[in-house]
Design a protein around this motif. Structure first.
Motif, PDB file in Angstrom:
ATOM      1  N   LEU A   8       9.635  12.515   4.463  1.00 20.72           N
ATOM      2  CA  LEU A   8       9.399  11.265   3.755  1.00 20.72           C
ATOM      3  C   LEU A   8       7.932  10.895   3.899  1.00 20.72           C
ATOM      4  CD1 LEU A   8      10.444   8.535   2.470  1.00 20.72           C
ATOM      5  CD2 LEU A   8      10.764   7.771   4.835  1.00 20.72           C
ATOM      6  N   ALA A   9       7.307  10.540   2.786  1.00 18.80           N
ATOM      7  CA  ALA A   9       5.925  10.046   2.830  1.00 18.80           C
ATOM      8  C   ALA A   9       5.907   8.645   2.234  1.00 18.80           C
ATOM      9  CB  ALA A   9       4.989  10.954   2.051  1.00 18.80           C
ATOM     10  N   ILE A  10       5.229   7.742   2.897  1.00 16.92           N
ATOM     11  CA  ILE A  10       5.049   6.380   2.416  1.00 16.92           C
ATOM     12  C   ILE A  10       3.548   6.108   2.431  1.00 16.92           C
ATOM     13  CG2 ILE A  10       5.523   3.950   2.841  1.00 16.92           C
ATOM     14  CD1 ILE A  10       7.934   4.881   4.544  1.00 16.92           C
ATOM     15  N   VAL A  11       3.013   5.685   1.302  1.00 18.94           N
ATOM     16  CA  VAL A  11       1.595   5.346   1.233  1.00 18.94           C
ATOM     17  C   VAL A  11       1.500   3.824   1.198  1.00 18.94           C
ATOM     18  CG1 VAL A  11      -0.536   5.602  -0.063  1.00 18.94           C
ATOM     19  CG2 VAL A  11       1.126   7.467  -0.035  1.00 18.94           C
ATOM     20  N   HIS A  12       0.793   3.253   2.161  1.00 18.70           N
ATOM     21  CA  HIS A  12       0.705   1.800   2.260  1.00 18.70           C
ATOM     22  C   HIS A  12      -0.592   1.420   2.969  1.00 18.70           C
ATOM     23  CE1 HIS A  12       2.812  -1.925   1.546  1.00 18.70           C
ATOM     24  NE2 HIS A  12       2.579  -2.346   2.775  1.00 18.70           N
ATOM     25  N   SER A  13      -0.794   0.133   3.164  1.00 20.93           N
ATOM     26  CA  SER A  13      -2.000  -0.360   3.813  1.00 20.93           C
ATOM     27  C   SER A  13      -1.683  -1.611   4.611  1.00 20.93           C
ATOM     28  CB  SER A  13      -3.053  -0.700   2.754  1.00 20.93           C
ATOM     29  OG  SER A  13      -4.149  -1.367   3.321  1.00 20.93           O
ATOM     30  N   GLU A  14      -2.405  -1.812   5.691  1.00 23.23           N
ATOM     31  CA  GLU A  14      -2.262  -3.035   6.476  1.00 23.23           C
ATOM     32  C   GLU A  14      -2.652  -4.255   5.641  1.00 23.23           C
ATOM     33  OE1 GLU A  14      -0.990  -3.543   9.494  1.00 23.23           O
ATOM     34  OE2 GLU A  14      -0.623  -1.425   9.874  1.00 23.23           O
ATOM     35  N   ALA A  15      -3.498  -4.065   4.627  1.00 21.93           N
ATOM     36  CA  ALA A  15      -3.948  -5.171   3.786  1.00 21.93           C
ATOM     37  C   ALA A  15      -3.003  -5.445   2.621  1.00 21.93           C
ATOM     38  CB  ALA A  15      -5.348  -4.870   3.247  1.00 21.93           C
ATOM     39  N   ALA A  16      -1.984  -4.618   2.444  1.00 23.68           N
ATOM     40  CA  ALA A  16      -1.027  -4.801   1.355  1.00 23.68           C
ATOM     41  C   ALA A  16       0.151  -5.653   1.829  1.00 23.68           C
ATOM     42  CB  ALA A  16      -0.553  -3.443   0.847  1.00 23.68           C
ATOM     43  N   ALA A  17       1.079  -5.885   0.936  1.00 15.77           N
ATOM     44  CA  ALA A  17       2.224  -6.746   1.249  1.00 15.77           C
ATOM     45  C   ALA A  17       3.156  -6.098   2.272  1.00 15.77           C
ATOM     46  CB  ALA A  17       3.000  -7.057  -0.024  1.00 15.77           C
ATOM     47  N   LEU A  38      -3.475   3.339   4.632  1.00 18.16           N
ATOM     48  CA  LEU A  38      -4.838   3.329   4.127  1.00 18.16           C
ATOM     49  C   LEU A  38      -5.532   2.046   4.568  1.00 18.16           C
ATOM     50  CD1 LEU A  38      -3.990   4.555   0.523  1.00 18.16           C
ATOM     51  CD2 LEU A  38      -4.614   5.920   2.513  1.00 18.16           C
ATOM     52  N   GLU A  39      -6.837   2.095   4.706  1.00 22.10           N
ATOM     53  CA  GLU A  39      -7.582   0.930   5.171  1.00 22.10           C
ATOM     54  C   GLU A  39      -8.076   0.095   3.994  1.00 22.10           C
ATOM     55  OE1 GLU A  39     -10.550   1.488   8.129  1.00 22.10           O
ATOM     56  OE2 GLU A  39      -9.488   3.168   9.028  1.00 22.10           O
ATOM     57  N   ASP A  40      -7.923  -1.222   4.138  1.00 19.59           N
ATOM     58  CA  ASP A  40      -8.475  -2.183   3.180  1.00 19.59           C
ATOM     59  C   ASP A  40      -8.028  -1.956   1.744  1.00 19.59           C
ATOM     60  OD1 ASP A  40      -9.886  -3.472   5.248  1.00 19.59           O
ATOM     61  OD2 ASP A  40     -11.496  -2.003   5.101  1.00 19.59           O
ATOM     62  N   VAL A  41      -6.783  -1.557   1.535  1.00 20.27           N
ATOM     63  CA  VAL A  41      -6.234  -1.408   0.194  1.00 20.27           C
ATOM     64  C   VAL A  41      -5.193  -2.507   0.011  1.00 20.27           C
ATOM     65  CG1 VAL A  41      -5.017   0.117  -1.401  1.00 20.27           C
ATOM     66  CG2 VAL A  41      -6.582   1.091   0.277  1.00 20.27           C
ATOM     67  N   THR A  42      -5.440  -3.400  -0.945  1.00 18.89           N
ATOM     68  CA  THR A  42      -4.496  -4.491  -1.184  1.00 18.89           C
ATOM     69  C   THR A  42      -3.394  -4.028  -2.122  1.00 18.89           C
ATOM     70  OG1 THR A  42      -5.564  -5.383  -3.163  1.00 18.89           O
ATOM     71  CG2 THR A  42      -6.422  -6.133  -1.008  1.00 18.89           C
ATOM     72  N   ARG A  43      -2.371  -4.855  -2.262  1.00 17.56           N
ATOM     73  CA  ARG A  43      -1.276  -4.487  -3.162  1.00 17.56           C
ATOM     74  C   ARG A  43      -1.770  -4.350  -4.594  1.00 17.56           C
ATOM     75  NH1 ARG A  43       2.522  -9.625  -4.222  1.00 17.56           N
ATOM     76  NH2 ARG A  43       0.911 -11.103  -4.784  1.00 17.56           N
ATOM     77  N   PHE A  44      -2.815  -5.075  -4.951  1.00 18.75           N
ATOM     78  CA  PHE A  44      -3.371  -4.961  -6.294  1.00 18.75           C
ATOM     79  C   PHE A  44      -4.160  -3.665  -6.458  1.00 18.75           C
ATOM     80  CE2 PHE A  44      -3.044  -9.521  -5.292  1.00 18.75           C
ATOM     81  CZ  PHE A  44      -2.072  -9.863  -6.219  1.00 18.75           C
ATOM     82  N   PHE A  46      -3.512  -0.844  -5.214  1.00 28.99           N
ATOM     83  CA  PHE A  46      -2.606   0.283  -5.397  1.00 28.99           C
ATOM     84  C   PHE A  46      -2.315   0.547  -6.872  1.00 28.99           C
ATOM     85  CE2 PHE A  46      -1.334  -0.202  -0.873  1.00 28.99           C
ATOM     86  CZ  PHE A  46      -1.462   1.119  -0.507  1.00 28.99           C
ATOM     87  N   ARG A  47      -2.509  -0.457  -7.722  1.00 29.19           N
ATOM     88  CA  ARG A  47      -2.268  -0.228  -9.148  1.00 29.19           C
ATOM     89  C   ARG A  47      -3.507  -0.421 -10.019  1.00 29.19           C
ATOM     90  NH1 ARG A  47       0.545  -5.666  -9.167  1.00 29.19           N
ATOM     91  NH2 ARG A  47      -0.949  -6.968 -10.265  1.00 29.19           N
ATOM     92  N   ASP A  48      -4.518  -1.133  -9.514  1.00 25.92           N
ATOM     93  CA  ASP A  48      -5.666  -1.491 -10.352  1.00 25.92           C
ATOM     94  C   ASP A  48      -6.961  -0.758 -10.033  1.00 25.92           C
ATOM     95  OD1 ASP A  48      -4.068  -3.345 -11.676  1.00 25.92           O
ATOM     96  OD2 ASP A  48      -4.664  -5.002 -10.372  1.00 25.92           O
ATOM     97  N   ASN A  49      -7.106  -0.219  -8.847  1.00 34.30           N
ATOM     98  CA  ASN A  49      -8.349   0.440  -8.448  1.00 34.30           C
ATOM     99  C   ASN A  49      -8.177   1.950  -8.636  1.00 34.30           C
ATOM    100  OD1 ASN A  49     -10.455   1.683  -7.088  1.00 34.30           O
ATOM    101  ND2 ASN A  49     -10.590   0.081  -5.553  1.00 34.30           N
ATOM    102  N   PRO A  50      -8.870   2.533  -9.614  1.00 37.05           N
ATOM    103  CA  PRO A  50      -8.677   3.957  -9.906  1.00 37.05           C
ATOM    104  C   PRO A  50      -8.851   4.876  -8.695  1.00 37.05           C
ATOM    105  CG  PRO A  50      -9.994   2.936 -11.626  1.00 37.05           C
ATOM    106  CD  PRO A  50      -9.846   1.913 -10.524  1.00 37.05           C
ATOM    107  N   GLY A  51      -9.801   4.568  -7.820  1.00 33.79           N
ATOM    108  CA  GLY A  51     -10.002   5.407  -6.642  1.00 33.79           C
ATOM    109  C   GLY A  51      -8.806   5.386  -5.704  1.00 33.79           C
TER     110      GLY A  51
END
Length: 70
Positions: A8-17, A38-44, A46-51
Motif C-alpha cells: 500500500l502506498a499513500i501520498v500525503h503531507s503534514e501540511a495537508a488535511a 511530502l513536505e509543505d504540500v497543502t491539500r490544494f 495535490f491538485r493545483d500545483n503541477p510539480g
C-alpha cells in the motif's frame, strides 16, 4: 477493503488535511505500507500545483511498477 499482504502506498503531507489520520491508517493494514509524507504540500497543491501533482503521480507509478505481478 484492504487485501492482506498487498503493498500500500499513500501520498500525503503534514501540511495537508488530516495528517494524523494518514499516519495511523497503515496500522490496520496487514501488508507493507509506505506512506511517503511530502513536505509543505497543502491539500490544494495535490491538485493545483503541477510539480506536486507530477511528484504524486510518479510516487504512485513507482509503487505500482515495484509491486506489479507477472
Amino acid at each position: 477493503m484492504l487485501v492482506p499482504g498487498k503493498p500500500l502506498a499513500i501520498v500525503h503531507s503534514e501540511a495537508a488535511a488530516v495528517p494524523q489520520g494518514v499516519r495511523i491508517f497503515p496500522d490496520g493494514h496487514l501488508g507493507v505500507a509506505t506512506p511517503p509524507m511530502l513536505e509543505d504540500v497543502t491539500r490544494f497543491d495535490f491538485r493545483d500545483n503541477p510539480g506536486d501533482v507530477t511528484r504524486d503521480a510518479d510516487t504512485v507509478a513507482d509503487h505500482l511498477r515495484a509491486n506489479a505481478e507477472g
